[in-house]
Design a protein around this motif. Structure first.
Motif, PDB file in Angstrom:
ATOM      1  N   ARG A  86       1.361  -7.132  -6.949  1.00  0.00           N
ATOM      2  CA  ARG A  86       1.211  -6.245  -5.792  1.00  0.00           C
ATOM      3  C   ARG A  86       1.211  -4.826  -6.357  1.00  0.00           C
ATOM      4  O   ARG A  86       2.181  -4.430  -7.018  1.00  0.00           O
ATOM      5  CB  ARG A  86       2.389  -6.480  -4.848  1.00  0.00           C
ATOM      6  N   GLN A  87       0.151  -4.053  -6.111  1.00  0.00           N
ATOM      7  CA  GLN A  87      -0.041  -2.768  -6.778  1.00  0.00           C
ATOM      8  C   GLN A  87       0.146  -1.592  -5.819  1.00  0.00           C
ATOM      9  O   GLN A  87      -0.432  -1.573  -4.733  1.00  0.00           O
ATOM     10  CB  GLN A  87      -1.454  -2.690  -7.362  1.00  0.00           C
ATOM     11  N   PHE A  88       0.935  -0.607  -6.286  1.00  0.00           N
ATOM     12  CA  PHE A  88       1.153   0.621  -5.533  1.00  0.00           C
ATOM     13  C   PHE A  88       0.849   1.808  -6.439  1.00  0.00           C
ATOM     14  O   PHE A  88       1.247   1.822  -7.606  1.00  0.00           O
ATOM     15  CB  PHE A  88       2.604   0.736  -5.058  1.00  0.00           C
ATOM     16  N   VAL A  89       0.170   2.815  -5.885  1.00  0.00           N
ATOM     17  CA  VAL A  89      -0.083   4.067  -6.578  1.00  0.00           C
ATOM     18  C   VAL A  89       0.565   5.171  -5.760  1.00  0.00           C
ATOM     19  O   VAL A  89       0.361   5.246  -4.539  1.00  0.00           O
ATOM     20  CB  VAL A  89      -1.593   4.353  -6.722  1.00  0.00           C
ATOM     21  N   VAL A  90       1.356   6.010  -6.423  1.00  0.00           N
ATOM     22  CA  VAL A  90       1.985   7.139  -5.752  1.00  0.00           C
ATOM     23  C   VAL A  90       1.104   8.355  -5.983  1.00  0.00           C
ATOM     24  O   VAL A  90       0.925   8.801  -7.118  1.00  0.00           O
ATOM     25  CB  VAL A  90       3.405   7.389  -6.293  1.00  0.00           C
ATOM     26  N   SER A  91       0.521   8.868  -4.889  1.00  0.00           N
ATOM     27  CA  SER A  91      -0.389  10.002  -5.027  1.00  0.00           C
ATOM     28  C   SER A  91      -0.750  10.577  -3.666  1.00  0.00           C
ATOM     29  O   SER A  91      -0.854   9.850  -2.686  1.00  0.00           O
ATOM     30  CB  SER A  91      -1.683   9.565  -5.727  1.00  0.00           C
ATOM     31  N   THR A  92      -0.962  11.888  -3.640  1.00  0.00           N
ATOM     32  CA  THR A  92      -1.523  12.524  -2.452  1.00  0.00           C
ATOM     33  C   THR A  92      -3.006  12.796  -2.656  1.00  0.00           C
ATOM     34  O   THR A  92      -3.682  13.237  -1.740  1.00  0.00           O
ATOM     35  CB  THR A  92      -0.806  13.855  -2.148  1.00  0.00           C
ATOM     36  N   LYS A  93      -3.509  12.522  -3.870  1.00  0.00           N
ATOM     37  CA  LYS A  93      -4.897  12.833  -4.196  1.00  0.00           C
ATOM     38  C   LYS A  93      -5.811  11.613  -4.285  1.00  0.00           C
ATOM     39  O   LYS A  93      -7.010  11.732  -4.084  1.00  0.00           O
ATOM     40  CB  LYS A  93      -4.965  13.606  -5.507  1.00  0.00           C
ATOM     41  N   VAL A  94      -5.263  10.444  -4.608  1.00  0.00           N
ATOM     42  CA  VAL A  94      -6.090   9.240  -4.718  1.00  0.00           C
ATOM     43  C   VAL A  94      -6.535   8.829  -3.320  1.00  0.00           C
ATOM     44  O   VAL A  94      -5.713   8.699  -2.408  1.00  0.00           O
ATOM     45  CB  VAL A  94      -5.315   8.082  -5.395  1.00  0.00           C
ATOM     46  N   THR A  95      -7.834   8.645  -3.155  1.00  0.00           N
ATOM     47  CA  THR A  95      -8.362   8.291  -1.833  1.00  0.00           C
ATOM     48  C   THR A  95      -9.140   6.985  -1.822  1.00  0.00           C
ATOM     49  O   THR A  95      -9.237   6.328  -0.800  1.00  0.00           O
ATOM     50  CB  THR A  95      -9.298   9.407  -1.306  1.00  0.00           C
ATOM     51  N   ASP A  96      -9.692   6.600  -2.952  1.00  0.00           N
ATOM     52  CA  ASP A  96     -10.573   5.437  -2.977  1.00  0.00           C
ATOM     53  C   ASP A  96      -9.975   4.354  -3.868  1.00  0.00           C
ATOM     54  O   ASP A  96     -10.061   4.436  -5.093  1.00  0.00           O
ATOM     55  CB  ASP A  96     -11.958   5.853  -3.487  1.00  0.00           C
ATOM     56  N   THR A  97      -9.357   3.362  -3.254  1.00  0.00           N
ATOM     57  CA  THR A  97      -8.784   2.250  -4.013  1.00  0.00           C
ATOM     58  C   THR A  97      -9.249   0.936  -3.393  1.00  0.00           C
ATOM     59  O   THR A  97      -9.581   0.881  -2.199  1.00  0.00           O
ATOM     60  CB  THR A  97      -7.234   2.270  -3.986  1.00  0.00           C
ATOM     61  N   PRO A  98      -9.254  -0.130  -4.190  1.00  0.00           N
ATOM     62  CA  PRO A  98      -9.577  -1.448  -3.618  1.00  0.00           C
ATOM     63  C   PRO A  98      -8.500  -1.875  -2.617  1.00  0.00           C
ATOM     64  O   PRO A  98      -7.407  -1.297  -2.573  1.00  0.00           O
ATOM     65  CB  PRO A  98      -9.577  -2.375  -4.834  1.00  0.00           C
ATOM     66  N   ASP A  99      -8.796  -2.885  -1.845  1.00  0.00           N
ATOM     67  CA  ASP A  99      -7.862  -3.359  -0.816  1.00  0.00           C
ATOM     68  C   ASP A  99      -6.525  -3.805  -1.391  1.00  0.00           C
ATOM     69  O   ASP A  99      -5.516  -3.778  -0.692  1.00  0.00           O
ATOM     70  CB  ASP A  99      -8.484  -4.514  -0.019  1.00  0.00           C
ATOM     71  N   ASP A 100      -6.498  -4.250  -2.661  1.00  0.00           N
ATOM     72  CA  ASP A 100      -5.247  -4.763  -3.233  1.00  0.00           C
ATOM     73  C   ASP A 100      -4.421  -3.679  -3.918  1.00  0.00           C
ATOM     74  O   ASP A 100      -3.432  -3.985  -4.582  1.00  0.00           O
ATOM     75  CB  ASP A 100      -5.519  -5.934  -4.185  1.00  0.00           C
ATOM     76  N   VAL A 101      -4.787  -2.413  -3.743  1.00  0.00           N
ATOM     77  CA  VAL A 101      -4.015  -1.295  -4.280  1.00  0.00           C
ATOM     78  C   VAL A 101      -3.616  -0.395  -3.113  1.00  0.00           C
ATOM     79  O   VAL A 101      -4.460   0.199  -2.452  1.00  0.00           O
ATOM     80  CB  VAL A 101      -4.816  -0.482  -5.325  1.00  0.00           C
ATOM     81  N   GLU A 102      -2.315  -0.319  -2.850  1.00  0.00           N
ATOM     82  CA  GLU A 102      -1.807   0.505  -1.748  1.00  0.00           C
ATOM     83  C   GLU A 102      -1.365   1.863  -2.289  1.00  0.00           C
ATOM     84  O   GLU A 102      -0.707   1.940  -3.327  1.00  0.00           O
ATOM     85  CB  GLU A 102      -0.627  -0.196  -1.075  1.00  0.00           C
ATOM     86  N   VAL A 103      -1.702   2.920  -1.578  1.00  0.00           N
ATOM     87  CA  VAL A 103      -1.329   4.272  -1.975  1.00  0.00           C
ATOM     88  C   VAL A 103      -0.102   4.706  -1.171  1.00  0.00           C
ATOM     89  O   VAL A 103      -0.092   4.612   0.063  1.00  0.00           O
ATOM     90  CB  VAL A 103      -2.492   5.263  -1.766  1.00  0.00           C
ATOM     91  N   ILE A 104       0.917   5.183  -1.871  1.00  0.00           N
ATOM     92  CA  ILE A 104       2.111   5.762  -1.239  1.00  0.00           C
ATOM     93  C   ILE A 104       1.950   7.274  -1.311  1.00  0.00           C
ATOM     94  O   ILE A 104       1.874   7.842  -2.397  1.00  0.00           O
ATOM     95  CB  ILE A 104       3.404   5.322  -1.957  1.00  0.00           C
ATOM     96  N   ARG A 105       1.886   7.931  -0.158  1.00  0.00           N
ATOM     97  CA  ARG A 105       1.612   9.367  -0.112  1.00  0.00           C
ATOM     98  C   ARG A 105       2.857  10.217   0.154  1.00  0.00           C
ATOM     99  O   ARG A 105       2.854  11.414  -0.136  1.00  0.00           O
ATOM    100  CB  ARG A 105       0.562   9.660   0.946  1.00  0.00           C
TER     101      ARG A 105
END
Length: 187
Positions: A86-105
């Motif tokens: 389960r993948q999480f990216v912490v960022s306020t700048k990342v906008t385009d990720t695949p469905d299996d990568v969740e962004v924590i803003r």
């Protein structure tokens, strides 16, 4: 409760990457690779797991990975580097990720604390240094691969204000390659 585990390679002078985010100085061959990968196969990118015939191997230690923006967007990186987790990216700048990568803003610490409360395997904090400094109060364990190289400058292990936090060494492995694999846990 699941543990937040900071698992990362570091130079003798405390850097997890060069200034440009590259890992060129780290040692990618030797007995440490075999030994550590056997124990932590879930930390291999999905494409490497497939190349090694491990695509169907169950995750042993982690079912979740947490990455800062620069770790996620490493040069030559993949849009879903750890599809077996389960993948999480912490960022306020990342906008385009695949469905299996969740962004924590926002409210990173709150979100990570909630993840720790869920059932499952541990959470792998993959990097980077800024995120590690921010989450230091939540880090339960560190798995540090110390490479016998000095970068002189780069991205530090903890990049930012961090309070003094004590850990206890619970394991140490020394490899012929010169890499030391150290395990530290909160007392």
């Amino acid at each position: 409760m699941r543990k937040l585990v900071y698992y990362v390679a570091v130079t003798l002078d405390g850097f997890i990457a060069a200034e440009d985010g590259s890992f060129d100085g780290f040692i990618f061959e030797g007995d440490h690779m075999t030994g550590i990968n056997a124990e932590y196969p879930d930390t291999l990118p999905t494409q490497f797991r497939e190349a090694l015939g491990l695509q169907d191997a169950p995750n042993r230690n982690f079912d979740t990975v947490l990455m800062g923006r620069h770790t996620y967007q490493v040069p030559g990186g993949l849009p879903s580097p750890y599809a077996h987790l389960r993948q999480f990216v912490v960022s306020t700048k990342v906008t385009d990720t695949p469905d299996d990568v969740e962004v924590i803003r926002s409210d990173v610490a709150g979100r990570v604390a909630a993840l720790k409360e869920e059932d499952g395997l541990d959470i792998w904090l993959c990097g980077g240094g800024k995120l590690a400094a921010e989450l230091l109060p939540l880090i339960d364990k560190m798995l540090i691969k110390i490479h016998p190289v000095v970068f002189g400058r780069g991205i530090p292990l903890f990049d930012g204000k961090a309070d003094i936090t004590k850990f206890q060494r619970t394991n140490a492995q020394l490899f012929e390659s010169g890499v030391s694999f150290m395990t530290y846990e909160r007392p």
